[in-house]
Design an enzyme around this catalytic site. Structure first.
Site, short mmCIF file in Angstrom:
data_model
loop_
_atom_site.label_atom_id
_atom_site.label_comp_id
_atom_site.label_asym_id
_atom_site.label_seq_id
_atom_site.Cartn_x
_atom_site.Cartn_y
_atom_site.Cartn_z
N ASP A 94 40.02 56.26 42.60
CA ASP A 94 39.11 55.11 42.50
C ASP A 94 37.73 55.66 42.09
O ASP A 94 37.18 56.52 42.77
CB ASP A 94 39.00 54.40 43.87
N SER A 143 33.35 52.36 40.87
CA SER A 143 32.40 51.59 40.04
C SER A 143 32.32 50.16 40.57
O SER A 143 31.31 49.48 40.44
CB SER A 143 32.87 51.57 38.58
N ASP A 152 37.63 58.06 36.85
CA ASP A 152 37.73 56.85 36.01
C ASP A 152 39.01 57.00 35.18
O ASP A 152 39.14 57.95 34.41
CB ASP A 152 36.48 56.79 35.10
N LYS A 162 38.38 42.16 37.69
CA LYS A 162 39.22 40.99 37.98
C LYS A 162 38.47 39.68 38.13
O LYS A 162 38.97 38.72 38.72
CB LYS A 162 40.01 41.27 39.24
N SER A 173 48.91 39.08 37.91
CA SER A 173 48.17 37.93 38.41
C SER A 173 48.77 36.63 37.91
O SER A 173 49.33 36.58 36.82
CB SER A 173 46.72 38.04 37.93
N TYR A 180 40.35 38.13 31.18
CA TYR A 180 40.95 38.79 32.35
C TYR A 180 42.46 38.51 32.35
O TYR A 180 43.27 39.43 32.42
CB TYR A 180 40.33 38.29 33.66
N LYS A 213 45.96 41.02 31.75
CA LYS A 213 47.13 41.09 32.64
C LYS A 213 48.40 40.80 31.84
O LYS A 213 49.44 41.44 32.02
CB LYS A 213 46.98 40.10 33.80
N ASN A 230 45.94 33.84 44.91
CA ASN A 230 44.55 34.18 45.25
C ASN A 230 44.43 34.95 46.56
O ASN A 230 44.43 34.33 47.63
CB ASN A 230 43.71 32.89 45.30
C1 WQD Z 1 39.02 29.85 42.81
C2 WQD Z 1 38.50 28.44 42.67
C3 WQD Z 1 36.70 28.25 41.11
C4 WQD Z 1 33.68 30.45 43.35
C5 WQD Z 1 41.26 34.79 41.23
C6 WQD Z 1 40.93 36.19 40.94
C7 WQD Z 1 41.86 36.75 39.92
C8 WQD Z 1 43.28 36.42 40.24
C9 WQD Z 1 43.48 34.94 40.46
C10 WQD Z 1 44.38 38.21 41.36
C11 WQD Z 1 38.20 28.08 41.21
C12 WQD Z 1 36.24 27.87 42.52
C13 WQD Z 1 34.88 29.87 42.96
C14 WQD Z 1 32.57 29.63 43.67
C15 WQD Z 1 33.91 27.69 43.21
N1 WQD Z 1 43.71 37.08 41.41
N2 WQD Z 1 34.98 28.51 42.91
N3 WQD Z 1 32.73 28.27 43.60
O1 WQD Z 1 39.37 32.16 39.43
O2 WQD Z 1 41.44 31.53 40.75
O3 WQD Z 1 40.91 33.95 40.16
O4 WQD Z 1 42.60 34.60 41.53
O5 WQD Z 1 44.68 38.84 40.42
O6 WQD Z 1 41.67 38.14 39.96
O7 WQD Z 1 39.62 36.25 40.47
O8 WQD Z 1 39.60 32.72 41.89
O9 WQD Z 1 38.08 32.57 43.81
O10 WQD Z 1 37.09 32.87 41.48
O11 WQD Z 1 38.12 30.70 42.09
O12 WQD Z 1 34.02 26.46 43.15
O13 WQD Z 1 31.45 30.10 44.03
O14 WQD Z 1 37.26 28.35 43.38
O15 WQD Z 1 36.12 27.37 40.16
O16 WQD Z 1 38.50 26.71 41.03
P1 WQD Z 1 40.34 32.49 40.48
P2 WQD Z 1 38.15 32.28 42.33
#
Ligand code: WQD
Length: 346
Positions: free
Chosen positions: A32, A35, A59, A86, A126, A151, A155, A180
């Site tokens: 790891d 970063s 890295d 991610k 993902s 992103y 994947k 999630n």
């Molecule tokens: C979830 C919901 C936002 C922040 C994640 C990971 C990605 C992958 C899939 C593993 C969305 C809403 C968010 C905020 C909000 N996981 N939100 N206010 O985009 O589904 O992706 O899961 O690989 O790596 O990033 O997750 O938690 O960013 O968003 O309303 O301040 O919450 O719009 O609808 P996402 P997220």
């Protein structure tokens, strides 16, 4: 005791997976570059398990340094590859950063897996590979639609690269498609440590509740869902971690049906953003200060998993519900606050 190399071992899911691997009799090393993670996670792992894990601060985009780790550890029985950027939103703003980091890192790693004849490879994929699904819940056979974000595209490409790589028959792989991942280890000694302003929902909730953020934004309440906010399948990070241990053992035991089996890792329950906030408020007793804001680029409307394959084939047992996810996420945030106050007062 089979030795597993975990890339991204200081990260959120990587650190929780190392704990689960150690508790299930594996030995572990980590790569790891810190970063986007904190080497401090290794202390938490040691406090939880009593075992020290060596992290190589390398890295993966540096091929020679990555290869040197394999040269020093010729007994690696399997690799679990987490190390990648991610954040959906950030990837829309910085696509080249995401393609370079996520794909160059993977390719260097696979070159080493090939040269040093590592037989098993688990890939952190993902649910974003499904894009905006036409039907939900999604199964592993659901169509891979155009990714909604760079992103998600990294994947999809990563899965393609690994599928082609395993066709040679020298290495078997499993693609784990997370939904999630949220929450934290019940000890509150490891958890999510977002760098800068949190991009993901649950750390945004807990940092707002603890007062680190003045308020948070709900990105859109005009979606075609039951309350207008996006639907996701939140899954406890410890349940995700255990699925990795099961996946590695499944490959070691040569139970895989193909050279590249795929599993969805989600609870199968769709939860809206507003429902997630409401559950947090119930569990924490804190009224959250949030505002409805415009939709976020790259967001899919609704997605949640059909997880029958992971449950029936891998023997995966989900232990935590949404309340436990929020409870452990909140306990972790309070622990961070306590530690920060201790540093400030010293
Ligand atoms: C979830 C919901 C936002 C922040 C994640 C990971 C990605 C992958 C899939 C593993 C969305 C809403 C968010 C905020 C909000 N996981 N939100 N206010 O985009 O589904 O992706 O899961 O690989 O790596 O990033 O997750 O938690 O960013 O968003 O309303 O301040 O919450 O719009 O609808 P996402 P997220």
């Amino acid at each position: 005791m089979a030795k597993i190399l975990v890339t991204g071992g200081c990260g959120f899911i990587g650190s929780h997976t190392i704990v689960d691997l150690l508790e299930n009799g594996f030995s572990v090393i980590s790569i790891d570059d810190n970063s986007r993670s904190n080497a401090f996670s290794m202390n938490g792992i040691e406090q939880i398990t009593g075992k020290k894990v060596k992290n190589y601060k390398v890295d993966l985009k540096n091929y020679d340094e990555t290869r040197a780790v394999f040269q020093e550890n010729t007994d690696i029985a399997g690799v679990i590859h987490f190390a990648a950027y991610k954040a959906v939103g950030e990837s829309v703003a910085e696509p080249i950063l995401y393609y370079e980091n996520n794909l160059f890192g993977l390719i260097n790693l696979l070159k080493c897996v090939d040269e040093f004849k590592v037989p098993d490879f688990v890939f952190s994929s993902s649910c974003t590979v499904y894009g905006n699904p036409d039907t939900i819940p999604v199964t592993e056979a659901s169509p891979i639609k155009k990714a909604e974000s760079p992103y998600g595209a990294t994947k999809q490409m990563g899965e393609e690269i690994i599928a082609n790589f395993t066709k040679r028959g020298t290495c078997s792989a499993i693609l784990l498609r997370y939904f999630n991942p949220v929450g934290a280890h019940p000890s509150a000694l490891i958890g999510e440590l977002p760098i800068g302003k949190p991009q993901n929902l649950v750390p945004a909730i807990t940092q707002t509740a603890v007062g680190k953020l003045p308020k948070m934004f709900v990105y859109g309440n005009d979606y075609p869902t039951r309350d207008g906010s996006c639907i996701r399948d939140y899954i406890h990070v410890c349940d995700i971690a255990n699925a990795h241990t099961l996946a590695v053992q499944y490959l070691i035991d040569k139970k895989n049906k193909t050279a590249c089996d795929i599993f969805n890792l989600g609870t199968g329950d769709g939860v809206t953003v507003l429902e997630a906030i409401q559950t947090f408020e119930e569990v924490s007793g804190v009224k959250l200060n949030y505002e409805i804001a415009p939709r976020r680029a790259g967001d899919v409307i609704a997605i949640y998993a059909n997880n029958e394959a992971a449950v029936n084939v891998l023997g995966w047992k989900i232990k935590s519900d949404l309340k436990e996810m929020m409870r452990t996420a909140w306990a972790w945030e309070l622990k961070i606050k306590e530690a920060e106050e201790k540093v400030k007062n010293n």
